[in-house]
Structure formats: C-alpha cells, structure tokens
Design a protein around this motif. Structure first.
Motif, PDB file in Angstrom:
ATOM      1  N   GLU A 108       0.841  -1.191   0.000  1.00 46.51           N
ATOM      2  CA  GLU A 108       0.000   0.000   0.000  1.00 46.51           C
ATOM      3  C   GLU A 108       0.875   1.240   0.000  1.00 46.51           C
ATOM      4  OE1 GLU A 108      -2.513   1.739   3.496  1.00 46.51           O
ATOM      5  OE2 GLU A 108      -3.733   0.270   2.400  1.00 46.51           O
ATOM      6  N   PHE A 109       0.548   2.184  -0.873  1.00 45.40           N
ATOM      7  CA  PHE A 109       1.236   3.464  -0.916  1.00 45.40           C
ATOM      8  C   PHE A 109       0.205   4.572  -0.847  1.00 45.40           C
ATOM      9  CE2 PHE A 109       4.383   0.677  -2.629  1.00 45.40           C
ATOM     10  CZ  PHE A 109       5.573   1.191  -2.144  1.00 45.40           C
ATOM     11  N   ILE A 110       0.550   5.640  -0.149  1.00 48.50           N
ATOM     12  CA  ILE A 110      -0.338   6.782   0.001  1.00 48.50           C
ATOM     13  C   ILE A 110       0.416   8.007  -0.481  1.00 48.50           C
ATOM     14  CG2 ILE A 110      -1.611   8.210   1.645  1.00 48.50           C
ATOM     15  CD1 ILE A 110      -1.708   5.709   3.460  1.00 48.50           C
ATOM     16  N   GLY A 111      -0.157   8.709  -1.402  1.00 50.00           N
ATOM     17  CA  GLY A 111       0.487   9.913  -1.908  1.00 50.00           C
ATOM     18  C   GLY A 111      -0.073  10.330  -3.239  1.00 50.00           C
ATOM     19  N   MET A 112       0.707  10.090  -4.291  1.00 51.82           N
ATOM     20  CA  MET A 112       0.326  10.487  -5.635  1.00 51.82           C
ATOM     21  C   MET A 112      -0.107   9.244  -6.407  1.00 51.82           C
ATOM     22  SD  MET A 112       2.415  13.100  -8.131  1.00 51.82           S
ATOM     23  CE  MET A 112       3.956  12.269  -7.988  1.00 51.82           C
ATOM     24  N   PRO A 113      -1.405   8.969  -6.526  1.00 54.62           N
ATOM     25  CA  PRO A 113      -1.886   7.724  -7.136  1.00 54.62           C
ATOM     26  C   PRO A 113      -1.322   7.420  -8.516  1.00 54.62           C
ATOM     27  CG  PRO A 113      -3.694   8.876  -6.098  1.00 54.62           C
ATOM     28  CD  PRO A 113      -2.508   9.803  -6.048  1.00 54.62           C
ATOM     29  N   SER A 114      -1.081   8.433  -9.335  1.00 48.21           N
ATOM     30  CA  SER A 114      -0.566   8.177 -10.681  1.00 48.21           C
ATOM     31  C   SER A 114       0.854   7.615 -10.655  1.00 48.21           C
ATOM     32  CB  SER A 114      -0.600   9.454 -11.523  1.00 48.21           C
ATOM     33  OG  SER A 114       0.299  10.424 -11.005  1.00 48.21           O
ATOM     34  N   VAL A 115       1.584   7.854  -9.590  1.00 45.58           N
ATOM     35  CA  VAL A 115       2.942   7.329  -9.425  1.00 45.58           C
ATOM     36  C   VAL A 115       2.927   6.092  -8.531  1.00 45.58           C
ATOM     37  CG1 VAL A 115       5.222   7.832  -8.464  1.00 45.58           C
ATOM     38  CG2 VAL A 115       4.035   9.566  -9.824  1.00 45.58           C
ATOM     39  N   ASP A 116       2.110   6.128  -7.484  1.00 49.18           N
ATOM     40  CA  ASP A 116       2.053   5.027  -6.525  1.00 49.18           C
ATOM     41  C   ASP A 116       1.649   3.708  -7.179  1.00 49.18           C
ATOM     42  OD1 ASP A 116       2.843   6.755  -4.566  1.00 49.18           O
ATOM     43  OD2 ASP A 116       0.872   6.971  -3.657  1.00 49.18           O
ATOM     44  N   LYS A 117       0.830   3.764  -8.230  1.00 44.94           N
ATOM     45  CA  LYS A 117       0.442   2.523  -8.903  1.00 44.94           C
ATOM     46  C   LYS A 117       1.669   1.814  -9.464  1.00 44.94           C
ATOM     47  CE  LYS A 117      -0.704   4.571 -13.390  1.00 44.94           C
ATOM     48  NZ  LYS A 117      -1.776   4.833 -14.335  1.00 44.94           N
ATOM     49  N   PHE A 118       2.689   2.571  -9.869  1.00 39.90           N
ATOM     50  CA  PHE A 118       3.914   1.954 -10.367  1.00 39.90           C
ATOM     51  C   PHE A 118       4.767   1.409  -9.220  1.00 39.90           C
ATOM     52  CE2 PHE A 118       2.879   4.925 -13.873  1.00 39.90           C
ATOM     53  CZ  PHE A 118       2.644   3.965 -14.843  1.00 39.90           C
ATOM     54  N   ALA A 119       4.725   2.063  -8.072  1.00 39.52           N
ATOM     55  CA  ALA A 119       5.432   1.545  -6.901  1.00 39.52           C
ATOM     56  C   ALA A 119       4.816   0.208  -6.479  1.00 39.52           C
ATOM     57  CB  ALA A 119       5.377   2.549  -5.751  1.00 39.52           C
ATOM     58  N   VAL A 120       3.497   0.122  -6.527  1.00 32.26           N
ATOM     59  CA  VAL A 120       2.802  -1.137  -6.203  1.00 32.26           C
ATOM     60  C   VAL A 120       3.156  -2.202  -7.237  1.00 32.26           C
ATOM     61  CG1 VAL A 120       0.537  -2.251  -6.053  1.00 32.26           C
ATOM     62  CG2 VAL A 120       0.934  -0.057  -4.914  1.00 32.26           C
ATOM     63  N   GLU A 121       3.142  -1.837  -8.516  1.00 28.71           N
ATOM     64  CA  GLU A 121       3.505  -2.779  -9.585  1.00 28.71           C
ATOM     65  C   GLU A 121       4.922  -3.313  -9.377  1.00 28.71           C
ATOM     66  OE1 GLU A 121       3.079  -2.189 -14.180  1.00 28.71           O
ATOM     67  OE2 GLU A 121       5.009  -1.323 -13.563  1.00 28.71           O
ATOM     68  N   TYR A 122       5.837  -2.425  -9.045  1.00 25.58           N
ATOM     69  CA  TYR A 122       7.230  -2.797  -8.805  1.00 25.58           C
ATOM     70  C   TYR A 122       7.336  -3.788  -7.639  1.00 25.58           C
ATOM     71  CZ  TYR A 122      12.238  -2.078  -7.874  1.00 25.58           C
ATOM     72  OH  TYR A 122      13.581  -2.246  -7.664  1.00 25.58           O
ATOM     73  N   ALA A 123       6.673  -3.455  -6.538  1.00 23.91           N
ATOM     74  CA  ALA A 123       6.720  -4.319  -5.353  1.00 23.91           C
ATOM     75  C   ALA A 123       6.121  -5.683  -5.644  1.00 23.91           C
ATOM     76  CB  ALA A 123       5.986  -3.645  -4.202  1.00 23.91           C
ATOM     77  N   LEU A 124       4.979  -5.717  -6.316  1.00 16.50           N
ATOM     78  CA  LEU A 124       4.335  -6.996  -6.625  1.00 16.50           C
ATOM     79  C   LEU A 124       5.165  -7.812  -7.606  1.00 16.50           C
ATOM     80  CD1 LEU A 124       0.567  -5.980  -6.842  1.00 16.50           C
ATOM     81  CD2 LEU A 124       1.784  -7.073  -4.940  1.00 16.50           C
ATOM     82  N   SER A 125       5.830  -7.147  -8.548  1.00 19.22           N
ATOM     83  CA  SER A 125       6.688  -7.856  -9.496  1.00 19.22           C
ATOM     84  C   SER A 125       7.867  -8.513  -8.779  1.00 19.22           C
ATOM     85  CB  SER A 125       7.199  -6.895 -10.571  1.00 19.22           C
ATOM     86  OG  SER A 125       8.063  -7.563 -11.460  1.00 19.22           O
ATOM     87  N   LEU A 126       8.524  -7.760  -7.904  1.00 17.05           N
ATOM     88  CA  LEU A 126       9.640  -8.335  -7.143  1.00 17.05           C
ATOM     89  C   LEU A 126       9.163  -9.494  -6.270  1.00 17.05           C
ATOM     90  CD1 LEU A 126      11.666  -5.189  -5.988  1.00 17.05           C
ATOM     91  CD2 LEU A 126      12.158  -6.727  -7.892  1.00 17.05           C
ATOM     92  N   CYS A 127       8.008  -9.338  -5.678  1.00 16.49           N
ATOM     93  CA  CYS A 127       7.429 -10.379  -4.835  1.00 16.49           C
ATOM     94  C   CYS A 127       7.130 -11.625  -5.667  1.00 16.49           C
ATOM     95  CB  CYS A 127       6.170  -9.861  -4.174  1.00 16.49           C
ATOM     96  SG  CYS A 127       5.387 -11.023  -3.052  1.00 16.49           S
ATOM     97  N   ALA A 128       6.518 -11.435  -6.828  1.00 20.08           N
ATOM     98  CA  ALA A 128       6.175 -12.560  -7.706  1.00 20.08           C
ATOM     99  C   ALA A 128       7.426 -13.318  -8.132  1.00 20.08           C
ATOM    100  CB  ALA A 128       5.419 -12.056  -8.934  1.00 20.08           C
ATOM    101  N   LYS A 129       8.461 -12.581  -8.507  1.00 18.76           N
ATOM    102  CA  LYS A 129       9.720 -13.214  -8.936  1.00 18.76           C
ATOM    103  C   LYS A 129      10.341 -14.020  -7.798  1.00 18.76           C
ATOM    104  CE  LYS A 129      10.467  -9.702 -12.434  1.00 18.76           C
ATOM    105  NZ  LYS A 129      11.137  -8.453 -12.794  1.00 18.76           N
TER     106      LYS A 129
END
Length: 124
Positions: free
Chosen positions: A40-61
């Motif tokens: 979960e990220f709180i701040g700028m949704p247009s950027v935070d969605k990429f932070a979530v994508e990054y975290a989930l990608s690293l987690c998936a790998k």
C-alpha cells in the motif's frame, strides 16, 4: 448528521482515494493458497500505482524462485530496472522528486524509485 460527521466522512473518502494498494496470492509447493505480498502506498496515485507494480513484481519473482505458483504471470515479465542516478549521487525521494518534473525520469521510474532506492552511480 451534523457538520462534524459530514467533514469526517469527506476526509475519509478523500484519504482513501489517495491510497494505492495491491495483493499477490500464490500457491505454495504443498498446494496451499497464501498471501505473498500486501502493498500500500499513500500519496500520488498516478505514481504510486507503479510503486505497487514494482513491489508486486519483485514479490512474484521471489515466490516463483522459491517454487511457488502465481496466477498473475505478467508480473514476472515486468522490467524493474530504474535509470541510474546522476553522477556521484544516489536516488533519494527528494532527488527523484526534483528530477521528476524535468522528465529525466518517467512516472513509472519515479514510482519504482519511490519503492526502492538505487545505489550510487559512480559514472566510470
């Protein structure tokens, strides 16, 4: 309803609109479904969605590397590299924020940097 209740409700709606989150479930080697990541990220949704994508990608790998299975196979194909920081500097939130408006980094790269800061670029 009095004015205080209306204000509190409005505040809750506004704050929840600024939250970007994601979860990744996987199946372990024994066939059990488990929660691998909850981000979960709180701040700028247009950027935070990429932070979530990054975290989930690293987690998936990481999950797949350990023998788990995921349904969201697209997460394994995401290129999670971020651009090098300017010479002699390391990415910080302030440095990334400073370079973001100048188009040195994209929204996606800014989101990735928000999640994980890179090492100093020595520029050989």
């Amino acid at each position: 309803m009095n004015i205080r209740h209306i204000f509190l409700f409005s505040l809750i709606v506004i704050c929840s609109a600024c939250t970007t989150s994601g979860q990744l479930y996987y199946v372990d080697t024994e066939g059990n479904e488990r929660l691998g990541c909850d981000v979960e990220f709180i701040g700028m949704p247009s950027v935070d969605k990429f932070a979530v994508e990054y975290a989930l990608s690293l987690c998936a790998k990481s999950i797949v590397k350990k023998g788990g299975r995921i349904k969201e196979s697209h997460l394994l194909k995401i290129d999670t590299t971020i651009p090098a920081a300017p010479c002699g500097e390391a990415w910080t939130h302030e440095l990334a924020k400073q370079h973001f408006p100048s188009k040195y980094i994209s929204k996606k790269e800014y989101g990735y940097i928000v999640f994980e800061l890179a090492e100093i670029n020595k520029c050989t």
